[in-house]
Motif scaffolding. Structure first.
Motif, PDB file in Angstrom:
ATOM      1  N   GLN A  91       0.964  -1.333   0.135  1.00 49.44           N
ATOM      2  CA  GLN A  91      -0.064   0.048   0.049  1.00 49.44           C
ATOM      3  C   GLN A  91       0.937   1.326  -0.083  1.00 49.44           C
ATOM      4  OE1 GLN A  91      -3.289  -0.096   2.928  1.00 49.44           O
ATOM      5  NE2 GLN A  91      -2.306  -2.233   3.421  1.00 49.44           N
ATOM      6  N   PHE A  92       0.669   2.011  -0.898  1.00 43.11           N
ATOM      7  CA  PHE A  92       1.210   3.445  -0.994  1.00 43.11           C
ATOM      8  C   PHE A  92       0.165   4.625  -0.473  1.00 43.11           C
ATOM      9  CE2 PHE A  92       3.096   0.191  -3.582  1.00 43.11           C
ATOM     10  CZ  PHE A  92       4.688   0.624  -3.664  1.00 43.11           C
ATOM     11  N   GLY A  93       0.608   5.077   0.322  1.00 39.55           N
ATOM     12  CA  GLY A  93      -0.333   6.344   0.977  1.00 39.55           C
ATOM     13  C   GLY A  93       0.223   7.739   1.070  1.00 39.55           C
ATOM     14  N   ALA A  94      -0.442   8.483   0.978  1.00 43.75           N
ATOM     15  CA  ALA A  94      -0.240   9.863   1.013  1.00 43.75           C
ATOM     16  C   ALA A  94      -1.382  10.462   1.986  1.00 43.75           C
ATOM     17  CB  ALA A  94      -0.102  10.838  -0.283  1.00 43.75           C
ATOM     18  N   ASP A  95      -0.930  11.137   3.098  1.00 43.69           N
ATOM     19  CA  ASP A  95      -1.815  11.877   3.968  1.00 43.69           C
ATOM     20  C   ASP A  95      -1.556  13.304   3.690  1.00 43.69           C
ATOM     21  OD1 ASP A  95      -3.289   9.760   5.278  1.00 43.69           O
ATOM     22  OD2 ASP A  95      -1.513   9.018   5.972  1.00 43.69           O
ATOM     23  N   GLY A  96      -2.603  14.025   3.250  1.00 41.71           N
ATOM     24  CA  GLY A  96      -2.360  15.529   2.909  1.00 41.71           C
ATOM     25  C   GLY A  96      -2.167  16.412   4.023  1.00 41.71           C
ATOM     26  N   GLY A  97      -2.817  16.017   5.146  1.00 42.01           N
ATOM     27  CA  GLY A  97      -2.819  16.958   6.325  1.00 42.01           C
ATOM     28  C   GLY A  97      -2.630  16.320   7.664  1.00 42.01           C
ATOM     29  N   PRO A  98      -2.539  17.111   8.794  1.00 42.43           N
ATOM     30  CA  PRO A  98      -2.603  16.446  10.191  1.00 42.43           C
ATOM     31  C   PRO A  98      -3.836  15.813  10.489  1.00 42.43           C
ATOM     32  CG  PRO A  98      -1.935  18.812  10.098  1.00 42.43           C
ATOM     33  CD  PRO A  98      -2.261  18.604   8.790  1.00 42.43           C
ATOM     34  N   GLY A  99      -3.860  14.831  11.118  1.00 41.87           N
ATOM     35  CA  GLY A  99      -5.029  13.897  11.519  1.00 41.87           C
ATOM     36  C   GLY A  99      -4.570  12.790  12.354  1.00 41.87           C
ATOM     37  N   ILE A 100      -5.521  12.026  12.519  1.00 42.61           N
ATOM     38  CA  ILE A 100      -5.457  10.928  13.779  1.00 42.61           C
ATOM     39  C   ILE A 100      -5.748   9.626  12.795  1.00 42.61           C
ATOM     40  CG2 ILE A 100      -6.107   9.927  16.095  1.00 42.61           C
ATOM     41  CD1 ILE A 100      -7.479  12.477  16.351  1.00 42.61           C
ATOM     42  N   SER A 101      -5.131   8.407  13.007  1.00 38.65           N
ATOM     43  CA  SER A 101      -5.488   7.261  12.427  1.00 38.65           C
ATOM     44  C   SER A 101      -5.476   6.240  13.545  1.00 38.65           C
ATOM     45  CB  SER A 101      -4.632   6.700  11.250  1.00 38.65           C
ATOM     46  OG  SER A 101      -4.580   7.825  10.412  1.00 38.65           O
ATOM     47  N   HIS A 102      -6.691   5.520  13.675  1.00 38.75           N
ATOM     48  CA  HIS A 102      -6.810   4.568  14.587  1.00 38.75           C
ATOM     49  C   HIS A 102      -7.272   3.228  14.109  1.00 38.75           C
ATOM     50  CE1 HIS A 102      -6.898   2.410  18.394  1.00 38.75           C
ATOM     51  NE2 HIS A 102      -8.424   2.253  18.194  1.00 38.75           N
ATOM     52  N   PHE A 105      -3.624   0.177  16.394  1.00 44.50           N
ATOM     53  CA  PHE A 105      -2.756   1.077  16.400  1.00 44.50           C
ATOM     54  C   PHE A 105      -3.313   2.455  16.254  1.00 44.50           C
ATOM     55  CE2 PHE A 105      -4.095  -0.158  12.095  1.00 44.50           C
ATOM     56  CZ  PHE A 105      -4.295   1.095  11.367  1.00 44.50           C
ATOM     57  N   THR A 106      -2.685   3.431  16.769  1.00 44.85           N
ATOM     58  CA  THR A 106      -3.008   4.731  16.602  1.00 44.85           C
ATOM     59  C   THR A 106      -1.757   5.718  16.279  1.00 44.85           C
ATOM     60  OG1 THR A 106      -4.432   4.442  18.417  1.00 44.85           O
ATOM     61  CG2 THR A 106      -4.051   6.576  18.187  1.00 44.85           C
ATOM     62  N   PHE A 107      -2.093   6.106  14.987  1.00 43.63           N
ATOM     63  CA  PHE A 107      -1.121   7.125  14.498  1.00 43.63           C
ATOM     64  C   PHE A 107      -1.533   8.373  14.736  1.00 43.63           C
ATOM     65  CE2 PHE A 107       0.338   3.268  11.904  1.00 43.63           C
ATOM     66  CZ  PHE A 107       1.649   3.529  12.088  1.00 43.63           C
ATOM     67  N   VAL A 108      -0.924   9.480  15.104  1.00 42.35           N
ATOM     68  CA  VAL A 108      -1.077  11.151  14.951  1.00 42.35           C
ATOM     69  C   VAL A 108       0.023  11.642  13.981  1.00 42.35           C
ATOM     70  CG1 VAL A 108      -1.468  13.173  16.272  1.00 42.35           C
ATOM     71  CG2 VAL A 108      -2.259  10.800  17.231  1.00 42.35           C
ATOM     72  N   ARG A 109      -0.432  12.146  12.982  1.00 50.13           N
ATOM     73  CA  ARG A 109       0.424  12.967  12.101  1.00 50.13           C
ATOM     74  C   ARG A 109       0.280  14.383  12.261  1.00 50.13           C
ATOM     75  NH1 ARG A 109      -3.597  10.622   9.167  1.00 50.13           N
ATOM     76  NH2 ARG A 109      -4.762  12.261   7.952  1.00 50.13           N
ATOM     77  N   PHE A 110       1.583  15.130  12.019  1.00 49.71           N
ATOM     78  CA  PHE A 110       1.469  16.572  12.382  1.00 49.71           C
ATOM     79  C   PHE A 110       1.832  17.516  11.093  1.00 49.71           C
ATOM     80  CE2 PHE A 110       1.932  14.878  16.469  1.00 49.71           C
ATOM     81  CZ  PHE A 110       1.218  15.430  17.360  1.00 49.71           C
ATOM     82  N   GLY A 111       1.283  16.828   9.890  1.00 52.19           N
ATOM     83  CA  GLY A 111       1.428  17.470   8.533  1.00 52.19           C
ATOM     84  C   GLY A 111       1.514  16.185   7.609  1.00 52.19           C
ATOM     85  N   HIS A 112       1.934  16.932   6.473  1.00 50.16           N
ATOM     86  CA  HIS A 112       1.535  16.027   5.253  1.00 50.16           C
ATOM     87  C   HIS A 112       2.702  14.688   5.424  1.00 50.16           C
ATOM     88  CE1 HIS A 112       1.376  14.493   0.972  1.00 50.16           C
ATOM     89  NE2 HIS A 112       2.669  14.343   1.049  1.00 50.16           N
TER      90      HIS A 112
END
Length: 317
Positions: free
Chosen positions: A41-52, A94-101
């Motif tokens: 899987q090739f992913g791109a998250d364009g903004g900050p967010g939460i993935s659980h 799992f719980t990912f928090v991202r702070f940008g792209h």
């Protein structure tokens, strides 16, 4: 933390279902590449967010950033370096928090394979069987080499003739297995997650997220989460700030903002008034809510409302 532009995803669904905020500045996309017994899987998250969510049953999943940002991703309360490889066993929360792209690559392989058994976290048999995972630090050149090998796999399959793809997929998969074994043997260090600092907060946070997910359209209050998690608010606050980096009140405000945004976009009922939508989601201070909404989505609720009503009616603004 008062900047409502920092997080754009509320969470709902049983595994990894997202309530997306969809302005062009906050794109989210995934490309899937089935090989033989594995899936890339090739992913791109364009903004900050939460993935659980929860990993697939019977599959070991490895994940690495393909972007070049340190400490932009936090996994289970721990920042991830750009050269970190995350290894998650089957049925692993799992719980990912991202702070940008962030751009990333995930690779799921059968848990019964030799490579998967070799790299599975030993913590799966310890205190936290549903969340145990490895955060493996790699030398920068080796991490870059793995990312490039995964990208080459995508290119080789995409550029091949359809009739040749099954054979190329098998060959590519074998090559990637060898690459992953090499990466594992040359790791710099590894950390078991959750660690002793976040483990005490994990139960509270995961129970809170699960409780909220079971009420996808309902108004949820802090007192509801306190009751569901069976802890005092101070304990809940400390767990959220340690594990996710922000308070439960901030999380619920983000959820409310996302629910309103998507209700406006759905446009169920042409006569539905904006005020009724806001009230149905517990908004009482319209002016303050509009300011937070604009900070997160780049426009006022009224602008989203007019734009999507125009789309529904076949007009353009």
């Amino acid at each position: 933390m008062n900047d409502f532009g920092q997080y754009t995803d509320a969470i709902r669904g049983a595994t990894v279902t997202f309530l997306k905020s969809a302005p062009s500045s906050h794109r989210w996309e995934v490309k899937y590449l089935p090989l033989n017994r594995t899936v890339l899987q090739f992913g791109a998250d364009g903004g900050p967010g939460i993935s659980h969510g929860v990993t697939a049953p019977n599959l070991t999943t490895v994940m690495i950033q393909s972007s070049s940002f340190d400490d932009r991703v936090v996994l289970d309360g721990v920042p991830c370096h750009v050269s970190d490889l995350v290894i998650m066993p089957p049925d692993c929360q799992f719980t990912f928090v991202r702070f940008g792209h962030v751009e990333w690559i995930a690779w799921s392989l059968p848990g019964d394979g030799d490579v998967a058994r070799k790299i599975l976290p030993v913590a799966t048999s310890r205190e936290s069987p549903n969340t145990a995972k490895h955060r493996v630090r790699l030398p920068i050149p080796i991490a870059s080499g793995l990312v490039e090998a995964l990208r080459r796999a995508l290119r080789s399959i995409s550029d091949s003739a359809p009739a040749d793809r099954p054979m190329i997929a098998c060959e590519t998969e074998r090559a990637l297995m060898d690459e992953l074994a090499y990466v594992w043997d040359n790791r710099v260090s590894e950390t078991l997650l959750p660690n002793k600092y976040t483990l005490s907060s994990e139960r509270v946070v995961l129970e809170a997220l699960e409780f909220v997910r079971r009420k996808p359209e309902s108004i949820v209050h802090i007192k509801d989460i306190v009751k569901a998690t069976r802890v005092e608010y101070r304990t809940l606050l400390r767990a959220f700030e340690r594990y996710l980096g922000f308070s439960p009140k901030h999380y619920l405000k983000l959820r409310q903002l996302n629910l309103v945004y998507h209700e406006i976009r759905r446009g169920n009922g042409a006569s539905a008034r904006l005020g009724d939508i806001l009230a149905a989601h517990g908004v009482t201070e319209f002016g303050r809510f509009a300011g937070h909404y604009r900070s997160l989505f780049g426009e006022l609720p009224s602008e989203t409302y007019r734009r999507f009503r125009a789309v529904k009616s076949g007009n353009s603004l």
